[in-house]
Design a protein around this motif. Structure first.
Motif, PDB file in Angstrom:
ATOM      1  N   LYS A 461       0.829  -1.204   0.000  1.00 48.23           N
ATOM      2  CA  LYS A 461       0.000   0.000   0.000  1.00 48.23           C
ATOM      3  C   LYS A 461       0.869   1.263   0.000  1.00 48.23           C
ATOM      4  O   LYS A 461       0.633   2.199  -0.777  1.00 48.23           O
ATOM      5  CB  LYS A 461      -0.913  -0.020   1.222  1.00 48.23           C
ATOM      6  N   ASN A 462       1.869   1.290   0.854  1.00 44.87           N
ATOM      7  CA  ASN A 462       2.727   2.477   0.951  1.00 44.87           C
ATOM      8  C   ASN A 462       3.488   2.735  -0.349  1.00 44.87           C
ATOM      9  O   ASN A 462       3.660   3.890  -0.763  1.00 44.87           O
ATOM     10  CB  ASN A 462       3.706   2.327   2.114  1.00 44.87           C
ATOM     11  N   ASP A 463       3.939   1.671  -0.992  1.00 47.54           N
ATOM     12  CA  ASP A 463       4.660   1.843  -2.262  1.00 47.54           C
ATOM     13  C   ASP A 463       3.717   2.370  -3.346  1.00 47.54           C
ATOM     14  O   ASP A 463       4.103   3.213  -4.163  1.00 47.54           O
ATOM     15  CB  ASP A 463       5.258   0.510  -2.717  1.00 47.54           C
ATOM     16  N   LEU A 465       1.135   4.252  -2.890  1.00 48.80           N
ATOM     17  CA  LEU A 465       0.824   5.646  -2.594  1.00 48.80           C
ATOM     18  C   LEU A 465       1.963   6.594  -2.976  1.00 48.80           C
ATOM     19  O   LEU A 465       1.777   7.811  -3.015  1.00 48.80           O
ATOM     20  CB  LEU A 465       0.475   5.812  -1.113  1.00 48.80           C
ATOM     21  N   GLN A 466       3.143   6.040  -3.261  1.00 49.50           N
ATOM     22  CA  GLN A 466       4.257   6.859  -3.721  1.00 49.50           C
ATOM     23  C   GLN A 466       4.149   7.188  -5.214  1.00 49.50           C
ATOM     24  O   GLN A 466       4.834   8.073  -5.716  1.00 49.50           O
ATOM     25  CB  GLN A 466       5.594   6.136  -3.464  1.00 49.50           C
ATOM     26  N   ILE A 467       3.262   6.449  -5.913  1.00 47.13           N
ATOM     27  CA  ILE A 467       3.054   6.713  -7.345  1.00 47.13           C
ATOM     28  C   ILE A 467       2.222   7.986  -7.475  1.00 47.13           C
ATOM     29  O   ILE A 467       1.135   8.090  -6.895  1.00 47.13           O
ATOM     30  CB  ILE A 467       2.329   5.514  -8.014  1.00 47.13           C
ATOM     31  N   PRO A 468       2.696   8.985  -8.214  1.00 39.38           N
ATOM     32  CA  PRO A 468       1.995  10.281  -8.275  1.00 39.38           C
ATOM     33  C   PRO A 468       0.534  10.188  -8.717  1.00 39.38           C
ATOM     34  O   PRO A 468      -0.301  10.968  -8.252  1.00 39.38           O
ATOM     35  CB  PRO A 468       2.825  11.077  -9.297  1.00 39.38           C
ATOM     36  N   LYS A 471      -4.123   7.965  -5.991  1.00 36.61           N
ATOM     37  CA  LYS A 471      -4.640   8.868  -4.969  1.00 36.61           C
ATOM     38  C   LYS A 471      -4.964   8.144  -3.667  1.00 36.61           C
ATOM     39  O   LYS A 471      -4.868   8.722  -2.594  1.00 36.61           O
ATOM     40  CB  LYS A 471      -5.894   9.567  -5.509  1.00 36.61           C
ATOM     41  N   THR A 612       0.266   4.857 -15.419  1.00 36.73           N
ATOM     42  CA  THR A 612      -0.197   4.472 -14.083  1.00 36.73           C
ATOM     43  C   THR A 612      -0.222   2.954 -13.935  1.00 36.73           C
ATOM     44  O   THR A 612       0.251   2.401 -12.935  1.00 36.73           O
ATOM     45  CB  THR A 612      -1.605   5.041 -13.825  1.00 36.73           C
ATOM     46  N   SER A 615       3.234   1.441 -13.559  1.00 35.73           N
ATOM     47  CA  SER A 615       3.792   1.655 -12.219  1.00 35.73           C
ATOM     48  C   SER A 615       3.146   0.719 -11.198  1.00 35.73           C
ATOM     49  O   SER A 615       3.828   0.168 -10.330  1.00 35.73           O
ATOM     50  CB  SER A 615       3.589   3.115 -11.799  1.00 35.73           C
ATOM     51  N   THR A 619       4.975  -2.421  -8.970  1.00 38.83           N
ATOM     52  CA  THR A 619       4.835  -2.588  -7.524  1.00 38.83           C
ATOM     53  C   THR A 619       4.207  -3.948  -7.200  1.00 38.83           C
ATOM     54  O   THR A 619       4.623  -4.628  -6.251  1.00 38.83           O
ATOM     55  CB  THR A 619       3.966  -1.467  -6.940  1.00 38.83           C
TER      56      THR A 619
END
Length: 774
Positions: A461-463, A465-468, A471, A612, A615, A619
């Motif tokens: 999840k954290n990784d 959320l690093q994708i611009p 959201k 998107t 990316s 992940t």
């Protein structure tokens, strides 16, 4: 208009009608063929469950307890074989470097004894599905092993189990209710799901066959009380339902079947009959309109001794000949259009001339069309008196003008009903597509949970959320459009003793509600801190209402559910949690980060989707390298939920167009006949000063009146039919007055456009030539 033109219109109308009828016939045959390819299909039964609630309401479903099999074997001598299998489930299977996510079943050794799937390798003995075995489809075998023999080789399943391939079965036909590419031993399913060993559980399917000569009613009488006998506080009972009926008769009320997809087939069949009738009406109208050109032929034949019966036979034979010519042309057209039809319906139907049902069906349809179209003209034309016919005044003895007008009215009544129906269906589909569901379905990507992602969810999840362009991300236990888990288990202060209130249960984490944009109207969301919310519950307004609570006292109220005794901590606005044919149901959110199947990823729709997805896949592969990256967009999932309605909408538009086209062809022919018959009258009127517009109005008036009469009859009929169809939807569009006005105007405009060509042609003809011809 010469005879060739009339003949072309008659044959072309039949061709168009037959094309539509053949496509519908193919569709119906395909639907009716589901599950009938098994060698013992007529003797196969699915065990269904009736769950009776305290208020007397009965819910019917195909899930059974795994304990039911042994009890039935011991107590029901009428049973021959009993197979126990799981629901279809996604399984990760790997051989060396090849890994695929495939749909599979867990089943016991009786599966291949009851279901006559063709085994290409292996045998149907118990060794085929023992605790270390797996059986795979021919398609999967080629994907995993290429051209080598898979039997005896080991494969890895879900990264935790090793199985030996003991058999290969032919790919499951498309017209099978069960769809799978691998079969695993049922004992593994029981081991991993011990809850199945409970009489109240319902996570398995049971299929049986009866012994030769055994009574179904006797077997049902014995099975009816079996669950209650072994579980005193159970509220369910079982019964046997024909396996071949489950697709078409899949809707139940109060424990009895009330229809299902069969209604869709009946609707299409009626449309096919209507279209063929319209085509036959054209044939009849144009054949009788040709009386002036065939009168002398009939007179001469009668003078030389032809009997009326002979003339009738000849006319009917001519009609049948044209029908079979139309059939040949229609079959060519169907073959060319099959890819388009299959694309619309999602099927793989084909013209199979080795199928006796198909061949017999199209021959019967063609013969009926030929007889229906030819009988009336044959009897009418053969009744001409020879003297009158030889004088060339056969039309004077023709009394069918009123009948022809009545047939035109019938055609346009049907067209107006179909036009109105198509508009209403389109409106309803648009209404469903644009309805505010109470959560956002756009710009949400759904990927399936697996054990690797579940174990590393926080890091995953954290990784993400690093994708611009990402959201938010939330975990959700099931399909949000039709939440499948339903129960009467919730307990709250003041709950009636005999309550039958059902609640939908949705497991999710603290990020699901904000990711989906579900409005929280009171209280708080799940916190996600340690186990703080293990016994906290969030409910929707509908649940609040059925519990007798208010927004003022709901928060902090006691609620006991599967997570234990706890408190209601949040209240959400209502959102659609079931098919839009049904209303909003009471729903309870349970906190969970791993019990369920989906991750919902909210993305920025203004950024490139391909970037998107790339990316997200990177992940995904970081934490779950063995699984293929599979995803879907939530709005596409929503569209699939209403695929049936979309298909009905597209087909109704196509068949409406066909019906209107056939009606116009007939009207075109009759307009040509009318203009030719009134040539002298038109010439006289023009000599006396009538303008082109006056003549066009004269020729158009009669036919326009017929269309107006058709509208007066067809509009109320269309309203009744479509109003009844819309009643199946809890959320439905309105049937506005403009729909009928539009349908009526469209019918009139189409009719005028059809008539105008002949009317203008007749009006612009030289009156001197017209009078000289007469």
């Amino acid at each position: 208009m010469k005879n060739k033109g009339f003949s072309f219109i008659k044959v072309f109308s039949l061709v168009v009608g037959l094309v539509a009828a053949i496509f519908i016939f193919l569709y119906v045959i395909d639907e009716m063929s589901f599950d009938k390819f098994y060698s013992n299909a007529k003797n196969m039964y699915r065990v269904m469950t009736n769950n009776r609630y305290p208020d007397g309401r009965i819910e019917t479903y195909p899930a059974t307890s795994a304990l039911l099999k042994d009890a039935m074997r011991a107590e029901i001598p009428e049973l021959d074989k009993v197979a126990l299998l799981s629901m279809e489930t996604d399984v990760l299977i790997r051989y060396e470097k090849n890994s695929f996510k495939e749909q599979g079943l867990y089943a016991d050794s009786s599966l291949f004894s009851i279901f006559s799937f063709r085994l290409l390798k292996g045998n149907r003995g118990t060794r085929l599905l023992d605790n270390t075995s797996i059986v795979i489809s021919e398609k999967l075998a080629k994907k995993l092993f290429g051209g080598s023999d898979p039997v005896g080789k080991s494969v890895e399943v879900d990264q935790t189990h090793e199985f030996t391939v003991t058999g290969i079965f032919a790919d499951v036909p498309q017209n099978s209710s069960l769809q799978f590419d691998l079969v695993l031993p049922f004992d593994l399913f029981v081991k991993e799901n011990p809850w199945t060993q409970n009489w109240k559980a319902g996570g398995t399917q049971t299929v049986v066959t009866l012994k030769p000569g055994a009574s179904l009613s006797n077997a049902n009488a014995k099975i009816a009380g079996m669950i209650k006998k072994n579980c005193a506080d159970c509220t369910t009972s079982a019964f046997l339902f024909p396996f071949t009926s489950q697709r078409l008769y899949n809707e139940f009320e109060n424990g009895k079947t009330v229809g299902g997809r069969i209604e869709q087939l009946q609707l299409f069949s009626v449309v096919a009959i209507i279209i063929l009738i319209i085509a036959c009406i054209n044939f009849m109208n144009l054949a009788t309109a040709q009386s002036t050109t065939r009168g002398r032929e009939i007179g001469v034949r009668k003078i030389v001794g032809a009997r009326r019966s002979t003339l009738i036979t000849d006319f009917i034979f001519e009609s049948l000949l044209l029908s079979f010519i139309g059939l040949l042309v229609a079959l060519i057209a169907v073959q060319l259009l099959l890819p388009v039809f299959n694309g619309i319906t999602g099927k793989s139907v084909r013209l199979d001339f080795t199928d006796p049902i198909f061949v017999t069906g199209i021959l019967v349809i063609t013969v009926i069309c030929g007889l229906l179209a030819g009988c009336y003209p044959a009897f009418l034309l053969s009744s001409f008196k020879p003297i009158v016919a030889l004088k060339g005044d056969a039309s004077a003895s023709l009394s069918g003008s009123a009948f022809r007008k009545a047939l035109v009215v019938v055609q346009f009544v049907t067209s107006i009903i179909l036009i109105t129906g198509s508009i209403v269906i389109y409106k309803q589909i648009r209404f469903i597509s644009n309805k505010n569901l109470g959560f956002k379905k756009e710009n949400v990507i759904v990927i399936s949970r697996n054990d690797n992602l579940g174990k590393n969810y926080t890091a995953f999840k954290n990784d993400l959320l690093q994708i611009p362009s990402v959201k938010n991300i939330g975990f959700g236990g099931s399909n949000i459009f039709t939440v499948p888990i339903v129960t009467t288990d919730p307990v709250w202060p003041g709950k009636p003793v005999n309550s039958s209130i059902t609640f939908k249960i949705f497991r999710c984490d603290e990020r699901f509600i904000p990711t989906m944009g579900i409005e929280l109207v009171a209280g708080r969301n799940f916190s996600g801190v340690n186990n703080q919310d293990s016994a906290s519950y969030i409910i929707n307004k509908k649940a609040m209402e059925v519990m007798g609570l208010t927004p003022g006292n709901a928060i902090g109220s006691d609620l006991e559910m599967w997570n234990g005794k706890g408190k209601i901590v949040g209240l959400t606005n209502d959102f659609n949690n079931d098919n839009l044919r049904r209303g909003i149901e009471p729903l309870i959110f349970l906190y969970s980060r791993n019990i369920g199947s989906n991750y919902f990823i909210g993305i920025d729709g203004n950024m490139p989707v391909n970037t998107t997805l790339a990316s997200i896949e990177k992940t995904f592969k970081k934490y779950s390298p063995a699984y293929p990256f599979e995803y879907s967009f939530l709005d596409e999932v929503f569209a699939r939920e209403y695929r049936t309605e979309t298909i009905i909408g597209k087909l109704s538009l196509i068949f409406t167009t066909i019906a209107v086209l056939i009606s116009c062809l007939g009207l075109f022919g009759l307009a040509a006949y009318s203009a030719a018959k009134r040539t002298k009258e038109i010439g006289v009127r023009k000599v006396l000063g009538a303008s082109v517009s006056n003549v066009v109005a004269l020729l158009s008036a009669d036919f326009t009146k017929l269309v107006v009469i058709a509208f007066v009859i067809g509009a109320p009929v269309a309203y009744i039919i479509m109003h009844r169809w819309l009643q199946d939807f809890a959320y439905r569009t309105d049937i506005s007055l403009w729909i009928f006005i539009a349908a009526g105007l469209l019918a009139v405009l189409i009719a005028l456009a059809t008539i105008s060509f002949q009317a203008i042609k007749a009006a612009m003809a030289n009156p001197v030539r017209s009078l000289r011809t007469e």
